[in-house]
Design an enzyme around this catalytic site. Structure first.
Site, PDB file in Angstrom:
ATOM      1  N   ASP A  12       3.587  -0.730 -52.877  1.00  5.63           N
ATOM      2  CA  ASP A  12       3.449   0.344 -51.334  1.00  5.63           C
ATOM      3  C   ASP A  12       3.084   1.769 -52.327  1.00  5.63           C
ATOM      4  O   ASP A  12       3.453   2.177 -53.259  1.00  5.63           O
ATOM      5  CB  ASP A  12       4.802   0.575 -50.974  1.00  5.63           C
ATOM      6  CG  ASP A  12       4.696   1.580 -49.895  1.00  5.63           C
ATOM      7  OD1 ASP A  12       4.722   1.310 -48.791  1.00  5.63           O
ATOM      8  OD2 ASP A  12       4.972   2.497 -50.328  1.00  5.63           O
ATOM      9  N   GLU A 109      -0.133  -1.384 -48.405  1.00  4.81           N
ATOM     10  CA  GLU A 109       0.963  -2.232 -49.129  1.00  4.81           C
ATOM     11  C   GLU A 109       0.165  -3.650 -49.303  1.00  4.81           C
ATOM     12  O   GLU A 109      -0.672  -4.071 -48.307  1.00  4.81           O
ATOM     13  CB  GLU A 109       2.125  -2.783 -47.895  1.00  4.81           C
ATOM     14  CG  GLU A 109       2.964  -1.437 -47.658  1.00  4.81           C
ATOM     15  CD  GLU A 109       3.832  -1.819 -46.363  1.00  4.81           C
ATOM     16  OE1 GLU A 109       4.825  -1.933 -46.526  1.00  4.81           O
ATOM     17  OE2 GLU A 109       3.194  -2.074 -45.396  1.00  4.81           O
TER      18      GLU A 109
END
Lengths: 422, 109
Positions: A12, A109
């Site tokens: 992320d 992500e």
């Protein structure tokens, strides 16, 4: 064949949009930065805030005016969505230099299956994650956090709840250690559980993720059926699996290449719309966008869905309804006619802040049934011409006259990606 | 069973992807699959032309690997005609470009 345990990472990017801007503007170093939907308007929304701004109390999705009040020296940047997409692809490319199993889950992500590449790091996945982290930081200036486990749900959970908060940005969540980790967290930390679901779980006596995981599935189904009716079994099993960290879904790099099952667009309006006239304008504009994309992909759809939502998401108003049309089509006017029917039938007159149109149940648009009473060929020829113009010169080159009225949003939207400036 | 509980369903139904981002992923995946036409040396060309000529004269089926920008393609069958002037050959009533041939494979029925 022996089952080989997988090693999955969820990477992320920290404050992605703001980090991209900081990396591209060295003069912002050491200053708090936010990327805001519309910097000219104080009512614009903060899309991303860098860690320095967050330290002053600025949060994502709050109004720009509030952010300025908390942090008067904040640098406000206009979003550049096309650039964020480019950097996201660049990061995918970096991950792919470690393994070909990379699946983007959102713009910031991505899932990475490193099972087959671990031997080069003597099985030390934390070391591997740290190397990837350094690599991305060196090439893009973006700091990534890594949740690591044996499947996607645990990797995601590890990232959201631990890797984002610890010093190294890397966290391993083993499935056999859930009792001391994930299960101690309150139920609102569960992936996919929103505000209302959390509330429902509490009323069932489920306070922690562990409470949910240790409720026998059959009992959970029973509890949820009492609240949501018979069709809640699937969601019961879904939440139960998430709480228990069970997930066998593969990291699927080609997942975005599969033909979509539906195509939809939705739009948040700049103010509340309260008349049918105004709503019809945006409905037509959205229908045009949806149909244009269907035509580009060679689909005709038969099921049309329309949704309207009020501004206050805590007290939801509005509807989401669908209907089947006589024939599959991608002609804007035909789909629009059906969409207006839905709007007229289900809209209760409350102010609307968000409108969406979705077309589904596709068939290939090369072969279609001729309709007796509709001069479809003429509209199709016209739309081929307007689509070609838009393809070449951009969506704002030709538009419907209603789009020039105050309610029209098409001109504004053509300069944006995902509702924000390109 | 619901799609949410199968395959990659959980992640397909929960993800937030911008259509523009998706389109870029698809087009860069396609660009990555782009194949350069391979260059053949004299010896390879000789081998190919012998196989094609034999196929036509002896009515023997052959398998030819053909160039395609994104896919692996093969022509399998008996060569019926060769048009040297226009640089093409015919298998099963269909013309193919001679310059697209990349190699001869073992024919197996």
């Amino acid at each position: 064949m022996a089952v080989v345990s997988r090693t999955i990472m969820l990477a992320d990017c920290q404050s992605f949009y703001a980090s991209v801007e900081k990396a591209h503007h060295p003069e912002y170093a050491g200053k708090p930065v936010v990327v805001a939907g519309d910097p000219e308007r104080r009512s614009g929304i903060v899309l991303a805030a860098c860690p320095l701004a967050k330290a002053k109390g600025v949060t994502t999705a709050e109004r720009l005016g509030e952010a300025i009040a908390k942090c008067p020296d904040v640098v406000i940047v206009r979003p550049r969505m096309a650039e964020y997409i480019r950097v996201s692809l660049q990061i995918s490319e970096i991950y792919r230099s470690y393994t070909d199993l990379v699946e983007p889950y959102s713009i910031d992500e991505q899932f990475i299956d490193v099972t087959g590449a671990l031997h080069r790091y003597s099985g030390d996945y934390e070391e591997m994650a740290r190397q990837i982290q350094q690599h991305v930081l060196a090439e893009t200036g973006i700091y990534c956090r890594f949740g690591i486990s044996e499947n996607k749900i645990l990797a995601k959970t590890a990232c959201d709840n631990y890797a984002k908060k610890n010093e190294s940005g890397v966290y391993v969540l083993p499935k056999d250690k859930l009792a001391g980790t994930l299960w101690t967290l309150p139920i609102q930390k569960l992936f996919m559980a929103g505000n209302r679901m959390t509330h429902h779980f509490r009323s069932m006596g489920i306070e922690t993720i562990g409470d949910l995981a240790n409720t026998p599935l059959e009992r959970l189904k029973l509890l949820m059926r009492r609240k949501f009716g018979k069709n809640s079994d699937i969601n019961a099993e879904l939440y139960w699996r998430i709480a228990n960290g069970e997930d066998d879904s593969p990291v699927t790099p080609q997942t975005h290449e599969e033909a979509p099952k539906s195509i939809g667009h939705q739009m948040t309006l700049p103010r509340d719309y309260g008349t049918l006239e105004e709503l019809k304008v945006v409905l037509l504009e959205l229908t045009e966008l949806v149909c244009q994309r269907c035509r580009g992909k060679g689909f005709m759809g038969q099921v049309i869905a329309v949704g309207c939502q009020g501004a206050d998401f805590d007290r939801p108003t509005g509807f989401f309804r669908q209907m089947k049309m006589m024939d599959p089509t991608n002609v804007t006017n035909q789909v629009y006619r059906a969409a207006v029917q839905l709007l007229e039938r289900y809209w209760d007159g409350n102010p609307v802040r968000k409108v969406g149109v979705t077309l589904a149940q596709f068939q290939d648009s090369e072969h279609y049934q001729l309709a007796l009473f509709d001069d479809r060929e003429r509209s199709m020829a016209l739309e081929r011409a307007t689509d070609a113009l838009k393809e070449k010169y951009g969506d704002s080159i030709i538009m419907r006259a209603v789009s020039m009225t105050p309610a029209g949003q098409a001109r504004d939207r053509s300069g944006k990606i995902g509702g924000h400036y390109k | 069973m619901s799609k949410k509980l199968q395959g990659n369903g959980l992640w397909e139904s929960s993800r937030m992807m911008l259509p523009e981002h998706k389109a870029e992923i698809v087009s860069s995946a396609k660009a990555a699959k782009y194949r350069q036409p391979s260059e053949l040396d004299e010896h390879e060309w000789e081998q190919i032309s012998r196989a094609v000529a034999e196929s036509m004269e002896l009515r023997q089926p052959i398998a030819l690997r053909m160039y395609h920008p994104y896919e692996e393609t093969k022509v399998i069958g008996t060569v019926e005609r060769i048009d040297h002037y226009r640089g093409r050959f015919m298998v099963d009533g269909e013309w193919f470009e001679i310059r697209h041939i990349e190699g001869v494979d073992e024919y197996s029925a």
